[in-house]
Each structure stands twice: as C-alpha cells, then as structure tokens.
Design a protein around this motif. Structure first.
Motif, PDB file in Angstrom:
ATOM      1  N   PHE A  72       0.820  -1.216   0.000  1.00 43.47           N
ATOM      2  CA  PHE A  72       0.000   0.000   0.000  1.00 43.47           C
ATOM      3  C   PHE A  72       0.856   1.269   0.000  1.00 43.47           C
ATOM      4  CE2 PHE A  72      -2.873  -3.321   0.937  1.00 43.47           C
ATOM      5  CZ  PHE A  72      -4.086  -2.911   0.425  1.00 43.47           C
ATOM      6  N   THR A  73       1.842   1.292  -0.893  1.00 45.95           N
ATOM      7  CA  THR A  73       2.652   2.504  -1.063  1.00 45.95           C
ATOM      8  C   THR A  73       1.972   3.396  -2.102  1.00 45.95           C
ATOM      9  OG1 THR A  73       3.922   1.549  -2.865  1.00 45.95           O
ATOM     10  CG2 THR A  73       4.782   1.199  -0.641  1.00 45.95           C
ATOM     11  N   ASP A  74       2.229   4.691  -2.041  1.00 43.96           N
ATOM     12  CA  ASP A  74       1.652   5.597  -3.041  1.00 43.96           C
ATOM     13  C   ASP A  74       2.043   5.154  -4.446  1.00 43.96           C
ATOM     14  OD1 ASP A  74       0.317   7.206  -1.247  1.00 43.96           O
ATOM     15  OD2 ASP A  74       2.044   8.518  -0.928  1.00 43.96           O
ATOM     16  N   GLU A  75       3.296   4.755  -4.578  1.00 44.22           N
ATOM     17  CA  GLU A  75       3.792   4.382  -5.904  1.00 44.22           C
ATOM     18  C   GLU A  75       3.007   3.196  -6.475  1.00 44.22           C
ATOM     19  OE1 GLU A  75       7.956   3.382  -5.911  1.00 44.22           O
ATOM     20  OE2 GLU A  75       7.827   2.663  -7.996  1.00 44.22           O
ATOM     21  N   LEU A  76       2.811   2.153  -5.661  1.00 48.25           N
ATOM     22  CA  LEU A  76       2.109   0.964  -6.166  1.00 48.25           C
ATOM     23  C   LEU A  76       0.616   1.217  -6.326  1.00 48.25           C
ATOM     24  CD1 LEU A  76       4.046  -1.792  -4.206  1.00 48.25           C
ATOM     25  CD2 LEU A  76       4.118  -1.365  -6.669  1.00 48.25           C
ATOM     26  N   LEU A  77       0.044   2.021  -5.425  1.00 45.47           N
ATOM     27  CA  LEU A  77      -1.395   2.312  -5.550  1.00 45.47           C
ATOM     28  C   LEU A  77      -1.685   3.108  -6.813  1.00 45.47           C
ATOM     29  CD1 LEU A  77      -2.490   3.133  -1.873  1.00 45.47           C
ATOM     30  CD2 LEU A  77      -2.894   1.038  -3.181  1.00 45.47           C
ATOM     31  N   LEU A 148      -9.397 -13.705  28.407  1.00 46.66           N
ATOM     32  CA  LEU A 148      -8.650 -14.941  28.151  1.00 46.66           C
ATOM     33  C   LEU A 148      -7.142 -14.765  28.320  1.00 46.66           C
ATOM     34  CD1 LEU A 148     -10.675 -16.116  25.023  1.00 46.66           C
ATOM     35  CD2 LEU A 148     -10.926 -16.865  27.387  1.00 46.66           C
ATOM     36  N   GLY A 149      -6.709 -13.724  29.049  1.00 48.70           N
ATOM     37  CA  GLY A 149      -5.272 -13.539  29.260  1.00 48.70           C
ATOM     38  C   GLY A 149      -4.880 -12.130  28.885  1.00 48.70           C
ATOM     39  N   ARG A 150      -3.582 -11.936  28.650  1.00 50.36           N
ATOM     40  CA  ARG A 150      -3.090 -10.612  28.273  1.00 50.36           C
ATOM     41  C   ARG A 150      -3.465 -10.320  26.833  1.00 50.36           C
ATOM     42  NH1 ARG A 150       2.885  -9.946  28.379  1.00 50.36           N
ATOM     43  NH2 ARG A 150       2.443  -7.748  28.591  1.00 50.36           N
ATOM     44  N   CYS A 151      -3.465  -9.078  26.508  1.00 57.44           N
ATOM     45  CA  CYS A 151      -3.686  -8.713  25.105  1.00 57.44           C
ATOM     46  C   CYS A 151      -2.815  -7.486  24.828  1.00 57.44           C
ATOM     47  CB  CYS A 151      -5.173  -8.434  24.902  1.00 57.44           C
ATOM     48  SG  CYS A 151      -5.634  -8.416  23.178  1.00 57.44           S
ATOM     49  N   PRO A 152      -1.474  -7.695  24.699  1.00 54.40           N
ATOM     50  CA  PRO A 152      -0.561  -6.555  24.599  1.00 54.40           C
ATOM     51  C   PRO A 152      -0.753  -5.731  23.326  1.00 54.40           C
ATOM     52  CG  PRO A 152       0.640  -8.652  24.560  1.00 54.40           C
ATOM     53  CD  PRO A 152      -0.803  -8.989  24.676  1.00 54.40           C
ATOM     54  N   VAL A 153      -0.306  -4.503  23.401  1.00 58.56           N
ATOM     55  CA  VAL A 153      -0.383  -3.574  22.263  1.00 58.56           C
ATOM     56  C   VAL A 153       0.999  -3.434  21.641  1.00 58.56           C
ATOM     57  CG1 VAL A 153      -0.899  -1.208  21.551  1.00 58.56           C
ATOM     58  CG2 VAL A 153      -2.239  -2.297  23.374  1.00 58.56           C
ATOM     59  N   PHE A 154       1.084  -3.624  20.344  1.00 58.66           N
ATOM     60  CA  PHE A 154       2.331  -3.582  19.585  1.00 58.66           C
ATOM     61  C   PHE A 154       2.266  -2.355  18.676  1.00 58.66           C
ATOM     62  CE2 PHE A 154       4.706  -4.729  15.765  1.00 58.66           C
ATOM     63  CZ  PHE A 154       5.776  -5.501  16.208  1.00 58.66           C
ATOM     64  N   LEU A 155       3.186  -1.405  18.888  1.00 60.10           N
ATOM     65  CA  LEU A 155       3.206  -0.167  18.080  1.00 60.10           C
ATOM     66  C   LEU A 155       4.257  -0.336  16.991  1.00 60.10           C
ATOM     67  CD1 LEU A 155       3.059   2.351  21.066  1.00 60.10           C
ATOM     68  CD2 LEU A 155       1.150   1.486  19.691  1.00 60.10           C
ATOM     69  N   TYR A 156       3.811  -0.529  15.745  1.00 58.15           N
ATOM     70  CA  TYR A 156       4.727  -1.036  14.723  1.00 58.15           C
ATOM     71  C   TYR A 156       5.479   0.033  13.944  1.00 58.15           C
ATOM     72  CZ  TYR A 156       0.629  -0.346  11.651  1.00 58.15           C
ATOM     73  OH  TYR A 156      -0.450   0.172  10.990  1.00 58.15           O
ATOM     74  N   GLN A 157       5.015   1.276  13.973  1.00 60.42           N
ATOM     75  CA  GLN A 157       5.622   2.271  13.086  1.00 60.42           C
ATOM     76  C   GLN A 157       6.906   2.858  13.674  1.00 60.42           C
ATOM     77  OE1 GLN A 157       3.300   5.868  12.004  1.00 60.42           O
ATOM     78  NE2 GLN A 157       3.252   4.816  10.041  1.00 60.42           N
ATOM     79  N   GLN A 158       7.972   2.838  12.887  1.00 58.02           N
ATOM     80  CA  GLN A 158       9.218   3.481  13.298  1.00 58.02           C
ATOM     81  C   GLN A 158       9.361   4.792  12.528  1.00 58.02           C
ATOM     82  OE1 GLN A 158      11.663  -0.360  12.746  1.00 58.02           O
ATOM     83  NE2 GLN A 158      12.739   0.767  14.323  1.00 58.02           N
ATOM     84  N   PRO A 159      10.106   5.756  13.120  1.00 61.78           N
ATOM     85  CA  PRO A 159      10.260   7.043  12.423  1.00 61.78           C
ATOM     86  C   PRO A 159      10.804   6.819  11.011  1.00 61.78           C
ATOM     87  CG  PRO A 159      11.225   7.126  14.630  1.00 61.78           C
ATOM     88  CD  PRO A 159      10.836   5.695  14.386  1.00 61.78           C
ATOM     89  N   GLY A 160      10.232   7.517  10.071  1.00 58.30           N
ATOM     90  CA  GLY A 160      10.712   7.411   8.682  1.00 58.30           C
ATOM     91  C   GLY A 160      10.147   6.243   7.909  1.00 58.30           C
ATOM     92  N   ASP A 161       9.360   5.369   8.556  1.00 57.99           N
ATOM     93  CA  ASP A 161       8.758   4.241   7.838  1.00 57.99           C
ATOM     94  C   ASP A 161       7.820   4.755   6.756  1.00 57.99           C
ATOM     95  OD1 ASP A 161       9.964   2.241   9.244  1.00 57.99           O
ATOM     96  OD2 ASP A 161       8.171   1.577  10.336  1.00 57.99           O
ATOM     97  N   GLU A 162       7.870   4.081   5.610  1.00 58.58           N
ATOM     98  CA  GLU A 162       6.942   4.396   4.537  1.00 58.58           C
ATOM     99  C   GLU A 162       5.585   3.778   4.875  1.00 58.58           C
ATOM    100  OE1 GLU A 162       6.957   3.975  -0.344  1.00 58.58           O
ATOM    101  OE2 GLU A 162       8.092   2.588   0.871  1.00 58.58           O
ATOM    102  N   THR A 163       4.491   4.383   4.398  1.00 60.07           N
ATOM    103  CA  THR A 163       3.169   3.782   4.601  1.00 60.07           C
ATOM    104  C   THR A 163       3.006   2.610   3.645  1.00 60.07           C
ATOM    105  OG1 THR A 163       2.339   5.932   5.201  1.00 60.07           O
ATOM    106  CG2 THR A 163       0.695   4.286   4.634  1.00 60.07           C
ATOM    107  N   LEU A 164       2.754   1.424   4.215  1.00 63.99           N
ATOM    108  CA  LEU A 164       2.736   0.197   3.422  1.00 63.99           C
ATOM    109  C   LEU A 164       1.479  -0.623   3.637  1.00 63.99           C
ATOM    110  CD1 LEU A 164       6.160  -1.254   4.629  1.00 63.99           C
ATOM    111  CD2 LEU A 164       5.752  -0.291   2.376  1.00 63.99           C
TER     112      LEU A 164
END
Ligand SMILES: [Zn+2]
Length: 274
Positions: A72-77, A148-164
């Motif tokens: 889902f990059t601008d270029e491919l879209l 049903l247990g833990r449900c941790p939150v994972f923050l995946y975006q790093q600075p400079g990451d392209e939108t994909l």
C-alpha cells in the motif's frame, strides 16, 4: 489533564481477513461474515467484511507475487500496466478503490485487519503508533473486556517508515465518549536479523531460551541465538528490551529473527464525537 479530543462519528467500518492467505483465523472469520454480516453490524455504523487476497487465500499461501501488506505505497497504488505487476498490486488498488481512496473524504472511517503469527504472541493488538487516538482507545477497551489472558499492544511504526499497510486506506473516527486513560504498549525499536556467514546464509538459530518468550523481558547477557557450532550469542543491551515475532516463519525472507521493542506507558486524552 488534557482536554477531550473530538472526532467525527463512525459511519462505515471495514473488516479484512486473508490479507495473508495462510493466516486462517481471519480467512475463516471473513468467509463466515461474507455469508452473513449481521454479527458485525451495530446501530450506529455499517460494517463490511472482505477477503484481502482472494487468490492467496484459495491457495492457502501468504501471497502470490508479493506481500499484500507491504503493497500500500503511493507508488504501487498509482501504478499502471498491472499485467506486468505482481497480483497483489491489483488487490491493493481494488481495496483502495473500494474502501478509500486513502486520504480522501470518501474513505471508510475505520479498518480492522485480522492476522495470525507463527510466533508465540498470543492475542495482541497492532497499532501504528501511540498517536492513533481512536485505535488506542479501542485497545484500552478490548484489554479491559478481554478475559482470556493478556492482550498486549504492539506499536509497529518506526520514524521514517513508509506507509505500506492495508489499514492505511481508511480514516479513523468515532461513535461515543471515551474517558482519558494510561496504557502500556510495546513500541518497535529495531528489527533484529539472524547472525549470518559472510556469504549471507544464516549461521545461527533462535536460542531455545528465547523461543516463545514474546513480550517477556530480554536482559543484557541473555542468550538470543545459538550458532550451528553450538555457541551462544548473547543480547548485548544496553537495556532490557521486549522481543516479539520471535522466529516468525514468514519473516525469514524479510531477514527478521525477532523484533525488539521498548515497553512504555502512554497517556491518552479522552475522546468524544463532534
Ligand atoms: Zn499476516
């Protein structure tokens, strides 16, 4: 105390399964809801289920030509001449047309994307960053209601990451009042590759002590890999970190043995609709 933030009401929500065609929870749920979506509907918004990658789902593989969830990059879209492109470029463009276009006023308000992992991560929630206010409120709501247990939150975006990612097609907006809260979440700091020989081939496996320890503290000096000669490779720190996606099968091709995260507590202001 920060002022409540205001967001417009949610009207249209999309729910995707089969972005990766071999991740069966989303595949079966999307197929179930495509037969009858009434379970997804609520009085204040309309929900639309869909299969992200129908051909990969049919063949029960992650993807046909390339990873849809990196397409889902601008270029491919915006690319043309689809006959020469991997099948997933066509999927991404169709999804963007149906539920976006990304960044436009007619885009859907919210999109859920359902995945599985081969790592021992249990049920967890993925959000781009702590600045995504509505998704963070939803995580808080789910954590408080999940039994049903833990449900941790994972923050995946790093600075400079392209939108994909697929979910970038939709906006995020809202239906009710949510009070302010503090939430613990794990923020990605680094993707860690396997040790390799000079020719690029993997020279060590994930250490048995690390295997299945997703979201558990990793201390400097803890073993992380075992070389094929049987020697331990230790985590050098400098600080405690938290691993996830340990030995994820689909990430060998991405040169990721595990993902290193930091644990933080984030304050989130209250949220109300306009
Ligand atoms: Zn997936």
């Amino acid at each position: 105390m920060a002022q409540p933030q205001r967001l417009p009401s949610l009207r249209r929500v999309a729910v995707c399964g089969g972005t990766h065609g071999n991740e069966m929870t989303g595949v079966y749920l999307a197929k179930h809801w495509l037969r009858d979506a009434s379970e997804l509907q609520r009085g204040t918004f309309h929900a639309t289920p869909f299969l992200g990658n129908p051909r990969a789902t049919e063949q029960c593989v992650r993807y046909i030509g390339r990873d849809l969830n990196r397409t889902f990059t601008d270029e491919l879209l915006n690319s043309t001449d689809l006959a020469t492109k991997p099948y997933e470029v066509q999927c991404a463009q169709e999804i963007n047309k149906a539920f976006g276009p990304r960044g436009s006023s007619q885009a859907y308000d919210f999109m859920f994307d359902l995945h599985n992992t081969t790592a021992n991560m249990g049920s967890c929630l993925f959000v781009a960053s702590e600045h995504c206010l509505l998704p963070m409120h939803m995580c808080d709501y789910i954590q408080k209601h999940y039994t049903l247990g833990r449900c941790p939150v994972f923050l995946y975006q790093q600075p400079g990451d392209e939108t994909l990612y697929l979910t970038s097609v939709a906006k995020a907006s809202l239906g009710t009042l949510f009070p302010a809260f503090e939430i613990e979440a794990y923020k990605v700091v680094e993707r860690v590759d396997f040790p390799r020989y000079s020719d690029g081939k993997i020279s060590a496996v994930v250490h048995p002590n690390l295997q299945d320890k997703d979201f558990q503290p990793l201390k400097p000096g803890d073993p992380i890999f075992q070389t094929l000669n049987g020697e331990d490779v230790l985590y050098e720190g400098p600080d405690i970190s938290y691993p996830a996606f340990i030995n994820e099968a689909a990430y060998y091709e991405k040169k990721v043995a595990f993902i290193k995260m930091e644990k933080h507590t984030f304050f989130q202001p209250a949220l109300q609709k306009f």
